[in-house]
Scaffold this motif. Structure first.
Motif, PDB file in Angstrom:
ATOM      1  N   LYS A   1      36.042  39.235  20.633  1.00 19.95           N
ATOM      2  CA  LYS A   1      35.328  39.519  19.592  1.00 19.95           C
ATOM      3  C   LYS A   1      33.562  39.236  19.812  1.00 19.95           C
ATOM      4  N   ASP A   2      33.007  38.732  20.214  1.00 20.62           N
ATOM      5  CA  ASP A   2      31.972  38.244  20.133  1.00 20.62           C
ATOM      6  C   ASP A   2      31.174  38.994  21.367  1.00 20.62           C
ATOM      7  N   TYR A   3      31.888  38.827  22.226  1.00 19.24           N
ATOM      8  CA  TYR A   3      31.062  40.168  23.296  1.00 19.24           C
ATOM      9  C   TYR A   3      31.528  41.401  22.929  1.00 19.24           C
ATOM     10  N   LEU A   4      32.214  41.725  22.241  1.00 13.82           N
ATOM     11  CA  LEU A   4      32.581  43.283  22.599  1.00 13.82           C
ATOM     12  C   LEU A   4      31.941  43.876  21.600  1.00 13.82           C
ATOM     13  N   ALA A   5      31.260  43.416  20.516  1.00 14.07           N
ATOM     14  CA  ALA A   5      31.000  43.340  19.576  1.00 14.07           C
ATOM     15  C   ALA A   5      29.834  44.202  19.317  1.00 14.07           C
ATOM     16  N   THR A   6      28.974  43.794  20.245  1.00 19.66           N
ATOM     17  CA  THR A   6      27.931  45.532  20.302  1.00 19.66           C
ATOM     18  C   THR A   6      27.893  45.596  22.394  1.00 19.66           C
ATOM     19  N   HIS A   7      27.439  46.333  22.706  1.00 24.47           N
ATOM     20  CA  HIS A   7      26.798  47.247  23.843  1.00 24.47           C
ATOM     21  C   HIS A   7      25.942  46.460  24.666  1.00 24.47           C
TER      22      HIS A   7
ATOM     23  N   HIS B   1      23.991  43.214  25.980  1.00 27.34           N
ATOM     24  CA  HIS B   1      23.766  41.714  26.204  1.00 27.34           C
ATOM     25  C   HIS B   1      22.894  41.092  27.640  1.00 27.34           C
ATOM     26  N   ASN B   2      22.475  39.605  27.591  1.00 28.26           N
ATOM     27  CA  ASN B   2      22.284  39.088  28.346  1.00 28.26           C
ATOM     28  C   ASN B   2      22.831  38.296  29.782  1.00 28.26           C
ATOM     29  N   LYS B   3      23.948  38.646  29.777  1.00 21.77           N
ATOM     30  CA  LYS B   3      25.274  38.135  30.369  1.00 21.77           C
ATOM     31  C   LYS B   3      26.691  38.795  30.537  1.00 21.77           C
ATOM     32  N   PRO B   4      26.764  38.337  31.500  1.00 21.13           N
ATOM     33  CA  PRO B   4      29.072  38.866  31.693  1.00 21.13           C
ATOM     34  C   PRO B   4      29.361  37.834  31.235  1.00 21.13           C
ATOM     35  N   LEU B   5      29.831  38.732  30.235  1.00 24.34           N
ATOM     36  CA  LEU B   5      31.383  37.460  29.824  1.00 24.34           C
ATOM     37  C   LEU B   5      32.839  36.944  31.380  1.00 24.34           C
ATOM     38  N   VAL B   6      32.194  36.305  31.654  1.00 22.10           N
ATOM     39  CA  VAL B   6      33.498  35.163  32.440  1.00 22.10           C
ATOM     40  C   VAL B   6      34.612  34.084  31.389  1.00 22.10           C
ATOM     41  N   ILE B   7      35.249  34.418  31.726  1.00 24.82           N
ATOM     42  CA  ILE B   7      36.801  34.249  31.247  1.00 24.82           C
ATOM     43  C   ILE B   7      37.783  33.516  32.554  1.00 24.82           C
ATOM     44  N   SER B   8      37.666  32.318  32.646  1.00 24.35           N
ATOM     45  CA  SER B   8      38.647  31.523  33.058  1.00 24.35           C
ATOM     46  C   SER B   8      39.536  31.146  32.571  1.00 24.35           C
ATOM     47  N   LEU B   9      41.075  32.020  33.178  1.00 25.33           N
ATOM     48  CA  LEU B   9      42.741  31.075  32.968  1.00 25.33           C
ATOM     49  C   LEU B   9      43.039  30.388  33.998  1.00 25.33           C
ATOM     50  N   ASN B  10      42.783  28.610  33.971  1.00 22.06           N
ATOM     51  CA  ASN B  10      43.526  28.296  34.070  1.00 22.06           C
ATOM     52  C   ASN B  10      44.862  26.969  33.864  1.00 22.06           C
ATOM     53  N   GLY B  11      45.767  26.808  34.853  1.00 27.37           N
ATOM     54  CA  GLY B  11      47.298  26.350  34.132  1.00 27.37           C
ATOM     55  C   GLY B  11      48.209  26.004  35.571  1.00 27.37           C
TER      56      GLY B  11
ATOM     57  N   ASN C   1      19.965  37.334  35.993  1.00 26.34           N
ATOM     58  CA  ASN C   1      18.553  38.194  36.086  1.00 26.34           C
ATOM     59  C   ASN C   1      18.882  39.173  37.331  1.00 26.34           C
ATOM     60  N   GLN C   2      19.465  40.116  36.378  1.00 25.78           N
ATOM     61  CA  GLN C   2      19.808  41.748  37.032  1.00 25.78           C
ATOM     62  C   GLN C   2      20.155  42.743  36.214  1.00 25.78           C
ATOM     63  N   SER C   3      19.986  44.220  36.723  1.00 21.75           N
ATOM     64  CA  SER C   3      20.365  44.978  36.067  1.00 21.75           C
ATOM     65  C   SER C   3      21.143  45.145  35.180  1.00 21.75           C
ATOM     66  N   ASN C   4      20.937  46.056  33.909  1.00 21.34           N
ATOM     67  CA  ASN C   4      21.307  45.700  32.856  1.00 21.34           C
ATOM     68  C   ASN C   4      22.842  46.624  32.829  1.00 21.34           C
ATOM     69  N   GLU C   5      23.339  47.309  33.914  1.00 20.10           N
ATOM     70  CA  GLU C   5      24.785  47.966  33.793  1.00 20.10           C
ATOM     71  C   GLU C   5      25.972  46.505  34.134  1.00 20.10           C
ATOM     72  N   TYR C   6      25.388  45.639  35.100  1.00 21.40           N
ATOM     73  CA  TYR C   6      25.866  44.361  35.410  1.00 21.40           C
ATOM     74  C   TYR C   6      25.586  43.111  34.314  1.00 21.40           C
ATOM     75  N   LEU C   7      25.210  43.618  33.109  1.00 20.29           N
ATOM     76  CA  LEU C   7      25.388  42.642  32.637  1.00 20.29           C
ATOM     77  C   LEU C   7      26.498  42.647  31.555  1.00 20.29           C
ATOM     78  N   ASN C   8      26.941  44.440  31.780  1.00 21.62           N
ATOM     79  CA  ASN C   8      27.898  44.560  30.577  1.00 21.62           C
ATOM     80  C   ASN C   8      29.328  44.827  31.024  1.00 21.62           C
ATOM     81  N   ALA C   9      29.783  43.283  30.992  1.00 21.39           N
ATOM     82  CA  ALA C   9      30.735  43.563  32.207  1.00 21.39           C
ATOM     83  C   ALA C   9      31.799  42.453  31.839  1.00 21.39           C
ATOM     84  N   VAL C  10      33.243  42.406  31.925  1.00 22.73           N
ATOM     85  CA  VAL C  10      34.422  41.349  31.985  1.00 22.73           C
ATOM     86  C   VAL C  10      35.049  41.114  32.703  1.00 22.73           C
ATOM     87  N   TYR C  11      34.501  39.901  32.949  1.00 25.77           N
ATOM     88  CA  TYR C  11      35.684  39.231  33.984  1.00 25.77           C
ATOM     89  C   TYR C  11      36.431  38.420  34.267  1.00 25.77           C
TER      90      TYR C  11
END
Length: 421
Positions: free
Chosen positions: A185-191, A193-203, A294-304
């Protein structure tokens, strides 16, 4: 008498005094005096002189002293200065006006408030106030418009439907689901961003991490295009016998091509990378380069989405040691333990949002069997489900049973039912 003295009145003869009363005599004297003053005024107006002297009128001094009666009737008496009727000059008029003004100023009466109704002074409305109100209105409108735009972006990704799907199909991970939805919700509310969203699922194994990754990929494929969702399995895409350089070029090409096409359509791509514990350090370094700011805009708008068993042993120990504690109060401590373990493996997790998946209880295993039986078309017999769930191994800690393998063996157990039918 001397000419400088005031006018001398001729005395009334003694034989007249006895016949005229004193009030009448005073009236006669005043009348004669007024006549004398009028004659002297007329004479001044005709001649233009400022004073009347006896020498100018041709009356000798001796005649004035001898003939008192003629002196009284004549106009040779000198007028005192304060009785003159000379036309004042301009300077005198100004002096008189100044004296009058001074007298008026000094003699102004003190005004006391009366008993009448009091009115406050009228306030003049400023035009700047209207401009300020207009500016405030414009700012409020822009804020409301921005909020509506945020809602439109979230509706485009249908996060409410995603949350319902995860709660229905992922068991025993309520806190992890809430954490993932809040991050989206926080990340996808706008197009932008200043960095990509990286979510790590561990267990540990079998707690629903990979199943969560498949649900995320399936959902975003349905709300976006299939080209903007990438699933990468390390054992399949880059096995041990393959060359690292080939895997490196392939992974870089997939990410670059996906983010470039997504940027043209103003969409945010989603990358699901499973089995991260098997990825080589070279590929981890490649991924870390895409996570930088510190990279171009298209690489900042991504979810990993990074899925791995790293930190599973620490999570298992922590859950068993704190089985009697409230899980809500130990989430931050669990997060710090998992993060310290991941940092020992590689620094790529320094920029990731850690979402720990905890052990599943026996009640969650029962739900896994029920869901799988319904998928395969079996009748959901409770006694049969309890029998199947009892065949698995559990950690027993303070009247709680935690599955050792989670729901990983559920599918295999249900498939065995087909052989017995």
């Amino acid at each position: 008498m001397d000419e400088t003295n005031s006018c001398y009145e001729a005395p009334i003869p003694e034989h007249r005094i006895s016949f005229v009363s004193s009030p009448l005599r005073a009236v006669i004297r005043m009348r004669r005096k007024m006549r004398t003053l009028k004659k002297s005024r007329l004479q001044l107006g005709l001649t233009g002189e400022n004073s009347l002297e006896s020498g100018q009128l041709g009356l000798p001094h001796r005649q004035l002293s001898n003939d008192k009666s003629s002196l009284f009737n004549s106009t040779s008496c000198k007028k005192p200065p304060f009785f003159t009727f000379d036309s004042p000059t301009l300077e005198q008029v100004e002096l008189r006006n100044q004296r009058r003004k001074k007298k008026r100023r000094s003699s102004r009466p003190v005004l006391y408030p009366g008993n009448g109704k009091k009115y406050l002074p009228i306030e003049h409305k400023s035009k700047a106030k209207r401009c300020l109100l207009l500016l405030i209105g414009i700012i409020c409108f822009q804020i409301l418009n921005a909020i509506e735009n945020l809602d439109d972006n979230l509706q485009k990704y249908d996060l409410e439907g995603l949350e319902k799907t995860m709660q229905r199909e992922v068991f025993g991970q309520k806190l992890a689901i809430e954490r993932i939805i809040n991050l989206f919700k926080d990340y996808l509310a706008t197009h932008y961003h200043n960095k990509p969203l990286v979510i790590s699922l561990n267990g540990p194994s079998g707690v629903g991490k990979s199943h969560m990754g498949r649900l995320l990929a399936k959902h975003f494929r349905s709300v976006m295009d299939n080209d903007f969702v990438l699933q990468y399995y390390v054992m399949h895409n880059c096995p041990e016998d393959s060359k690292i350089e080939t895997c490196q070029n392939e992974l870089s090409g997939l990410i670059s091509d996906t983010v470039t096409r997504a940027e043209t359509e103003e969409k945010i791509p989603v990358f699901v990378l499973d089995e991260m514990e098997l990825m080589s350090p070279v590929l981890l370094d490649v991924l870390k380069g895409y996570f930088e700011m510190n990279q171009s805009n298209e690489y900042l708008n991504a979810v990993y989405i990074l899925i791995s068993n790293l930190g599973g042993n620490e999570i298992t120990k922590f859950v068993l040691q704190n089985a009697s504690s409230d899980v809500l109060n130990v989430q931050q401590e669990l997060h710090n333990i998992v993060l310290s373990s991941l940092r020992q493996h590689h620094s790529i997790w320094d920029v990731a949002e850690i979402v720990p998946f905890t052990l599943l209880e026996k009640s969650h295993i029962v739900n896994c069997f029920l869901d799988e039986l319904l998928r395969e078309g079996f009748y959901p017999d409770n006694s049969n489900i309890e029998n199947l769930a009892g065949q698995l191994n559990y950690y027993i800690k303070e009247d709680k049973q935690y599955s050792i393998t989670g729901c990983k063996q559920v599918v295999a157990k249900v498939n065995l039912l087909h052989t017995y039918m």
